[in-house]
Design a protein around this motif. Structure first.
Motif, mmCIF file in Angstrom:
data_model
loop_
_atom_site.group_PDB
_atom_site.id
_atom_site.type_symbol
_atom_site.label_atom_id
_atom_site.label_comp_id
_atom_site.label_asym_id
_atom_site.label_seq_id
_atom_site.Cartn_x
_atom_site.Cartn_y
_atom_site.Cartn_z
ATOM 1 N N THR A 63 0.853 -1.163 -0.087
ATOM 2 C CA THR A 63 -0.015 0.042 0.033
ATOM 3 C C THR A 63 0.903 1.147 -0.062
ATOM 4 O O THR A 63 1.872 1.136 0.537
ATOM 5 C CB THR A 63 -0.900 -0.007 1.101
ATOM 6 O OG1 THR A 63 -0.003 0.133 2.427
ATOM 7 C CG2 THR A 63 -1.999 -1.105 1.225
ATOM 8 N N SER A 64 0.308 2.270 -0.661
ATOM 9 C CA SER A 64 1.265 3.458 -0.581
ATOM 10 C C SER A 64 0.354 4.797 0.216
ATOM 11 O O SER A 64 -0.852 4.767 -0.158
ATOM 12 C CB SER A 64 1.473 3.883 -2.195
ATOM 13 O OG SER A 64 2.073 2.698 -2.503
ATOM 14 N N THR A 65 0.933 5.610 0.459
ATOM 15 C CA THR A 65 0.463 6.878 0.580
ATOM 16 C C THR A 65 0.286 7.835 -0.441
ATOM 17 O O THR A 65 1.287 7.490 -1.690
ATOM 18 C CB THR A 65 1.061 7.660 1.774
ATOM 19 O OG1 THR A 65 2.616 7.882 1.474
ATOM 20 C CG2 THR A 65 1.063 6.968 2.981
ATOM 21 N N ARG A 69 5.147 7.317 -0.170
ATOM 22 C CA ARG A 69 5.557 6.224 0.820
ATOM 23 C C ARG A 69 5.095 4.914 0.356
ATOM 24 O O ARG A 69 3.954 4.848 0.253
ATOM 25 C CB ARG A 69 5.303 6.857 1.977
ATOM 26 C CG ARG A 69 6.396 7.962 2.523
ATOM 27 C CD ARG A 69 6.184 8.430 3.976
ATOM 28 N NE ARG A 69 4.863 9.128 3.903
ATOM 29 C CZ ARG A 69 4.133 9.919 4.687
ATOM 30 N NH1 ARG A 69 4.493 9.400 5.953
ATOM 31 N NH2 ARG A 69 2.888 10.349 4.612
ATOM 32 N N GLU A 70 5.924 3.848 0.494
ATOM 33 C CA GLU A 70 5.493 2.565 0.299
ATOM 34 C C GLU A 70 5.562 1.755 1.350
ATOM 35 O O GLU A 70 6.618 1.899 2.217
ATOM 36 C CB GLU A 70 6.045 2.044 -1.000
ATOM 37 C CG GLU A 70 5.726 0.662 -1.334
ATOM 38 C CD GLU A 70 5.783 0.269 -2.589
ATOM 39 O OE1 GLU A 70 5.990 1.143 -3.689
ATOM 40 O OE2 GLU A 70 6.177 -0.993 -2.826
ATOM 41 N N GLN A 71 4.688 0.786 1.608
ATOM 42 C CA GLN A 71 4.637 -0.196 2.881
ATOM 43 C C GLN A 71 4.513 -1.602 2.214
ATOM 44 O O GLN A 71 3.255 -1.663 1.552
ATOM 45 C CB GLN A 71 3.955 0.186 3.832
ATOM 46 C CG GLN A 71 3.903 -1.138 5.074
ATOM 47 C CD GLN A 71 5.237 -1.226 5.911
ATOM 48 O OE1 GLN A 71 5.845 0.006 6.149
ATOM 49 N NE2 GLN A 71 5.890 -2.259 6.230
ATOM 50 N N ILE A 72 5.397 -2.565 2.346
ATOM 51 C CA ILE A 72 5.158 -3.802 1.767
ATOM 52 C C ILE A 72 4.169 -4.513 2.974
ATOM 53 O O ILE A 72 4.718 -4.689 4.101
ATOM 54 C CB ILE A 72 6.227 -4.644 1.441
ATOM 55 C CG1 ILE A 72 6.976 -3.938 0.353
ATOM 56 C CG2 ILE A 72 5.528 -6.071 1.309
ATOM 57 C CD1 ILE A 72 8.109 -5.033 -0.178
ATOM 58 N N VAL A 73 2.893 -4.883 2.677
ATOM 59 C CA VAL A 73 2.077 -5.372 3.821
ATOM 60 C C VAL A 73 1.779 -6.973 3.887
ATOM 61 O O VAL A 73 1.234 -7.593 4.614
ATOM 62 C CB VAL A 73 0.617 -4.750 3.875
ATOM 63 C CG1 VAL A 73 0.720 -3.202 4.192
ATOM 64 C CG2 VAL A 73 0.031 -5.083 2.545
ATOM 65 N N GLN A 184 15.800 -1.872 -1.518
ATOM 66 C CA GLN A 184 14.580 -0.938 -1.264
ATOM 67 C C GLN A 184 13.409 -1.469 -0.828
ATOM 68 O O GLN A 184 12.739 -1.085 0.031
ATOM 69 C CB GLN A 184 14.371 0.070 -2.436
ATOM 70 C CG GLN A 184 13.190 0.815 -2.730
ATOM 71 C CD GLN A 184 13.422 1.942 -1.286
ATOM 72 O OE1 GLN A 184 14.298 2.773 -1.719
ATOM 73 N NE2 GLN A 184 12.557 2.060 -0.374
ATOM 74 N N ALA A 187 13.511 -2.605 2.978
ATOM 75 C CA ALA A 187 13.416 -1.388 3.560
ATOM 76 C C ALA A 187 11.565 -1.228 3.500
ATOM 77 O O ALA A 187 11.234 -0.651 4.750
ATOM 78 C CB ALA A 187 13.708 -0.066 3.020
ATOM 79 N N ASP A 188 11.100 -1.458 2.637
ATOM 80 C CA ASP A 188 9.525 -1.107 2.591
ATOM 81 C C ASP A 188 8.712 -2.282 3.446
ATOM 82 O O ASP A 188 7.902 -2.049 3.625
ATOM 83 C CB ASP A 188 9.116 -1.499 1.042
ATOM 84 C CG ASP A 188 9.464 -0.310 0.285
ATOM 85 O OD1 ASP A 188 9.844 0.895 0.808
ATOM 86 O OD2 ASP A 188 9.533 -0.076 -1.071
ATOM 87 N N GLY A 191 9.677 -0.911 6.884
ATOM 88 C CA GLY A 191 9.559 0.419 7.708
ATOM 89 C C GLY A 191 10.610 1.111 7.776
ATOM 90 O O GLY A 191 10.793 1.902 9.095
#
Lengths: 231, 231
Positions: A63-65, A69-73, A184, A187-188, A191
């Motif tokens: 998901t991304s803002t 910014r990205e977060q692997i969920v 990267q 990192a995602d 966090g």
DNA sequence: CGCCGATTTTGACATCCGTCAACGTCTGTC
DNA sequence: GACAGACGTTGACGGATGTCAAAATCGGCG
């Protein structure tokens, strides 16, 4: 003849346990697809009309803002189920990290089939409950662990999950493996920033806990030390 | 006569949709329990032999590290399902935040009943999928949002979830509500410290975005501003 | 009403991690 | 084999958030 019958994840995916004729029906509504590394299978916010089983390869759920910014969920491995059945649409993209093969269904077709086959729904329920457990323990990591603990925990989890998938049937966790993630992407997942990930990797290498034979390869030299660091 | 028939969450919990006679069976294996604020229903790492439906009140699901750091990984409201059916045991404690009433089942009994009632399993599956979605969007918050964004997102989510529960049937989110969390518990949800939470609350109050009539009460004065801050 | 303990707020300071920038190192292509 | 571009590493620095400590406020109870 049903391609399901020769499927490599036949006994582990949610289709396990279906009878021969049920499998034929399922096979009729699904189709095989390949996804090349970097390619998207589902885009964030399109009302994803797909669900799928992973046959081979690794995919990320992100998901991304708005500001990027990205977060692997979540991370999907062979036999894992992808997508959101039953009406709701979840805001997550699915992108292949490696070349992958998946078995895709239109969500409507899958929904209908699932409701008529409780055994399949039960398998999906068990899988979803496990995924929720895993996701919750990842919340602990994201909310309460520092960078060193995050990296250590990450490496231990990778060594376990990649072993399950591997050819050699689970002789415990793998001590050496190829990461399906770039720096990267690590990192995602955690966090963190790419720089922090890099620094923690080199620190672990300098301390002799791990070795980094190449960019994508990791060898765990001192597993107890890594476990201690994971907290 | 079945107490299920008069249950306030009868139409929203996973038991919704069961026939009269099925409900009677379910009622026979379950029992009502009250849990007072602060009391545990399930302890981390005991192989929790309980599952339950929440009838009234709010409970937290938490995991902890050995050195005592805590992360709240979920919050259960009326009609939510608690516990881990089907063999696995998840490492999370369940503790009541407010006085609560729950409908508990031994896991074995529940497992057996569920397997024989696909409609119930389907409801549980839908609920678990929704919970997974919610949990994943919380990962975004934990991994990628700063303190101000976390607090704003939290307040907006609280105003929505507490409205769903409220007596007045969902006329949109509530602008004023009583937090079921102490400052420390807010910190445990958001992966922050109590001090940071307190500072962000007073900052929002000083900026006129919210009011804090008492320790546990929040009034949202400028919802658009709060949404902008949530990112 | 007044006191006590728990909770919250506020302040001063430390530190971890993010940011920005430069440099190094792979990998694939011609 | 040399080049280019992507990817990764390293360094210097700053700021957001954590830590520690003290003061203030709340809420319950006599």
């Amino acid at each position: 003849m049903s391609t399901c019958e020769t499927c490599v994840v036949r006994n582990r995916a949610i289709c396990a346990g279906l009878e021969r004729d049920e499998l034929a029906l399922l096979n009729a509504i699904g189709r095989r697809r390949t996804v090349t590394a970097g390619e998207s299978l589902i885009w964030e916010d399109d009302d994803s009309l797909l669900v799928a089983n992973v046959i081979e390869g690794v995919l990320k759920l992100t998901t991304s803002t708005e500001d990027g910014r990205e977060q692997i969920v979540g991370v999907a491995y062979p036999a894992d189920f992808i997508g959101r059945p039953f009406g709701q649409t979840s805001r997550a993209s699915v992108v292949a990290l490696t070349d992958a093969r998946v078995c895709v269904f239109s969500r409507n077709d899958f929904d209908r089939f699932a409701r008529e086959h409780p055994e399949l729904e039960h398998k999906l329920l068990e899988r979803t409950l496990s995924e929720l457990d895993r996701t919750r323990s990842w919340m602990m990591l994201l909310g309460r662990k520092n960078a060193a603990e995050k990296i250590a925990t990450f490496l231990l989890e990778m060594s376990e999950r990649l072993a399950e998938t591997g050819c050699t049937p689970a002789f415990g966790p793998a001590d050496r493996f190829a990461l399906p993630f770039s720096r990267q992407q690590v990192a995602d997942v955690l966090g963190l920033t790419i720089e922090t990930v890099s620094r923690q990797f080199t620190r672990l290498k300098n301390e002799g806990v791990i070795d980094l034979p190449s960019r994508r390869e990791v060898e765990i030299l001192d597993r107890p030390a890594l476990k201690a660091l994971a907290g």
